[in-house]
Design a protein around this motif. Structure first.
Motif, PDB file in Angstrom:
ATOM      1  N   ARG A 195      27.846  40.516  28.017  1.00  0.00           N
ATOM      2  CA  ARG A 195      28.057  41.728  27.219  1.00  0.00           C
ATOM      3  C   ARG A 195      29.121  42.612  27.845  1.00  0.00           C
ATOM      4  N   ARG A 196      29.160  42.660  29.175  1.00  0.00           N
ATOM      5  CA  ARG A 196      30.173  43.447  29.882  1.00  0.00           C
ATOM      6  C   ARG A 196      30.835  42.557  30.935  1.00  0.00           C
ATOM      7  N   PRO A 197      31.766  41.693  30.516  1.00  0.00           N
ATOM      8  CA  PRO A 197      32.439  40.832  31.494  1.00  0.00           C
ATOM      9  C   PRO A 197      33.301  41.658  32.448  1.00  0.00           C
ATOM     10  N   ALA A 198      33.654  41.042  33.584  1.00  0.00           N
ATOM     11  CA  ALA A 198      34.468  41.746  34.588  1.00  0.00           C
ATOM     12  C   ALA A 198      35.756  42.266  33.979  1.00  0.00           C
ATOM     13  N   SER A 199      36.350  41.485  33.097  1.00  0.00           N
ATOM     14  CA  SER A 199      37.545  41.922  32.373  1.00  0.00           C
ATOM     15  C   SER A 199      37.213  42.052  30.894  1.00  0.00           C
ATOM     16  N   PRO A 200      37.417  43.215  30.282  1.00  0.00           N
ATOM     17  CA  PRO A 200      37.117  43.365  28.853  1.00  0.00           C
ATOM     18  C   PRO A 200      37.815  42.316  27.987  1.00  0.00           C
ATOM     19  N   ALA A 201      38.959  41.834  28.449  1.00  0.00           N
ATOM     20  CA  ALA A 201      39.686  40.836  27.664  1.00  0.00           C
ATOM     21  C   ALA A 201      38.913  39.535  27.519  1.00  0.00           C
TER      22      ALA A 201
END
Length: 293
Positions: A195-201
């Motif tokens: 849901r909240r990866p290290a990089s939003p991309a």
């Protein structure tokens, strides 16, 4: 102490449920304090201490959230109708309050929402709700089902989660044009990232609608796919279905290791059974599926 705390939480939960169910009504302090079974003075202080918001502010935000959903996702409603439903006597007063909170007029938001200020504005409401709405799951909440394969049309969202609302808007508009109504064609989300990866991309989720008919993309990036059939662990979530991460973590981190089962090579997904704002937020329902071998 534990019993007293549970009783206190139950009282406050009754108040939040009543607010959700009666957003169109006059939610005065006398009525709400009666539902909580506290004196009016004591209730107001306790509500603010518990949720970090006054009762009045909480109700304002809850009404404004419903109004913004109707503007963004229900294009048949006029700004005037939405303003009346939000408890404003005149569209001008609603427009001023809306612009102050989101930096856009209601009509501008309806055409092209700026999602980042919208997310920030509802941070206090989401924080308040999460204080009592984090459900503790148990093994009794999980069932194992054999589910049939489902042909779906898929619109992928890739990139910043803050922009997911824009993709949802396009998805709703496309399925309306394709006459794929939620009552006749089920709605699924398939998560291919955290849901909240290290990089939003790196964020990725598939917005899916069940259909075995030929797909007309109508200019959108729509593809045909399938949610495979097979055994699945299923966990039903009622209320606060915007964030299914706690339920997913329970299935992966707690239930799966203790069950002796193994996950299949397909992402966790959900079927959305009822939607806010068609139903009050605490009545929204989603089934979370963890595919098993």
């Amino acid at each position: 102490m534990k019993a007293a705390l549970q009783d206190y939480h139950a009282r406050m939960q009754r108040v939040l449920d009543h607010i959700d169910r009666h957003l169109d009504d006059d939610l005065d302090l006398d009525a709400l304090s009666s539902i909580a079974a506290y004196s009016k003075y004591h209730f107001h202080r306790q509500f603010t201490a518990t949720f970090g918001l006054s009762v009045h502010r909480y109700i304002q935000l809850a009404r404004m959230k419903r109004a913004s959903y109707r503007l963004a996702y229900r294009d048949a409603q006029s700004v005037t109708d939405v303003a009346m439903d939000a408890g404003y006597d005149a569209p001008d007063a609603f427009a001023r309050a809306f612009r102050q909170r989101f930096g856009q007029s209601p009509s501008s938001f309806q055409k092209s929402p700026d999602w980042e200020p919208w997310l920030a504005a509802f941070g206090p409401l989401d924080n308040a709700r999460s204080k009592l709405m984090q459900k503790t799951f148990t093994t009794d909440d999980v069932t194992i089902r054999d589910v049939p394969p489902t042909a779906v049309a898929i619109m992928e969202h890739r990139g910043d989660p803050a922009m997911l609302g824009a993709t949802i808007q396009r998805f709703i508009a496309w399925r309306k044009a394709a006459s794929l109504h939620p009552r006749t064609n089920p709605t699924f989300n398939v998560w291919r990232s955290e849901r909240r990866p290290a990089s939003p991309a790196d964020y990725s989720v598939g917005l899916c609608v069940g259909t075995d008919q030929p797909i007309e993309a109508n200019g959108e990036q729509i593809k045909a796919g399938e949610i495979p059939g097979g055994r699945c662990a299923v966990l039903r979530v009622v209320g606060n279905t915007d964030n299914l991460e706690p339920a997913a973590l329970y299935l992966y981190r707690d239930w799966l290791p203790a069950s002796g089962e193994e996950a299949r090579d397909f992402p966790i997904y959900c079927q959305r059974l009822s939607f806010f704002p068609e139903v009050p937020e605490h009545e929204a329902v989603a089934d979370l599926f963890l595919p098993l071998k």
